[in-house]
Design a protein around this motif. Structure first.
Motif, PDB file in Angstrom:
ATOM      1  N   ASP A 122       0.642   6.774  -6.599  1.00 55.73           N
ATOM      2  CA  ASP A 122      -0.745   7.126  -6.926  1.00 55.73           C
ATOM      3  C   ASP A 122      -1.364   6.076  -7.845  1.00 55.73           C
ATOM      4  OD1 ASP A 122      -3.060   8.677  -6.752  1.00 55.73           O
ATOM      5  OD2 ASP A 122      -2.535   9.847  -8.532  1.00 55.73           O
TER       6      ASP A 122
ATOM      7  N   LYS B 241       0.819  -1.217   0.000  1.00 55.26           N
ATOM      8  CA  LYS B 241       0.000   0.000   0.000  1.00 55.26           C
ATOM      9  C   LYS B 241       0.850   1.262   0.000  1.00 55.26           C
ATOM     10  CE  LYS B 241      -3.959   2.277   2.124  1.00 55.26           C
ATOM     11  NZ  LYS B 241      -3.977   3.218   1.063  1.00 55.26           N
ATOM     12  N   GLN B 242       1.941   1.270   0.765  1.00 52.82           N
ATOM     13  CA  GLN B 242       2.801   2.465   0.798  1.00 52.82           C
ATOM     14  C   GLN B 242       3.347   2.792  -0.588  1.00 52.82           C
ATOM     15  OE1 GLN B 242       5.561   1.084   3.784  1.00 52.82           O
ATOM     16  NE2 GLN B 242       4.780   2.598   5.256  1.00 52.82           N
TER      17      GLN B 242
ATOM     18  N   ALA C 219      -4.007   3.061  -8.626  1.00 46.65           N
ATOM     19  CA  ALA C 219      -5.362   2.626  -8.294  1.00 46.65           C
ATOM     20  C   ALA C 219      -5.635   1.352  -9.088  1.00 46.65           C
ATOM     21  CB  ALA C 219      -6.372   3.710  -8.654  1.00 46.65           C
TER      22      ALA C 219
ATOM     23  N   ARG D 115       1.904   1.778  -3.518  1.00 49.24           N
ATOM     24  CA  ARG D 115       0.757   2.190  -4.347  1.00 49.24           C
ATOM     25  C   ARG D 115       0.403   3.641  -4.084  1.00 49.24           C
ATOM     26  NH1 ARG D 115      -1.656  -2.642  -2.211  1.00 49.24           N
ATOM     27  NH2 ARG D 115      -3.245  -1.332  -1.227  1.00 49.24           N
ATOM     28  N   ASP D 116       0.408   4.044  -2.815  1.00 50.85           N
ATOM     29  CA  ASP D 116       0.087   5.430  -2.476  1.00 50.85           C
ATOM     30  C   ASP D 116       1.145   6.396  -3.008  1.00 50.85           C
ATOM     31  OD1 ASP D 116      -2.184   4.528  -1.195  1.00 50.85           O
ATOM     32  OD2 ASP D 116      -1.353   4.716   0.833  1.00 50.85           O
TER      33      ASP D 116
END
Length: 77
Positions: free
Chosen positions: A22, A15-16, A24, A18-19
């Motif tokens: 950016d 997740k880190q 999705a 992916r964030d």
């Protein structure tokens, strides 16, 4: 951060990451291997343009008026 490779060759991107990129669901990504052998994950379209030759950007840009033989004479004297 680590993850496990599935039998189909798939991994979950943490997740880190992916964030930070950016990303999705449905986002396109690219993989590259750098000179050190590390795998780099890039968001598609954000990749820097690759040149076939790393000196291509500098080729033909010199403003020096020296001829090769003159320069060699200067360097050897």
């Amino acid at each position: 951060m680590g993850t496990t490779l599935t039998s189909k060759g798939q991994v979950t991107i943490p997740k880190q990451v992916r964030d930070a990129l950016d990303l999705a669901p449905g986002s396109e990504v690219e993989f590259a291997v750098n000179r050190d052998g590390d795998v780099v994950l890039l968001k598609a379209g954000k990749r820097r343009a690759r040149r076939g030759d790393r000196f291509e950007a500098a080729r033909g840009k010199a403003q020096v008026k020296w001829r090769s033989d003159e320069l060699m004479a200067l360097l050897r004297d």
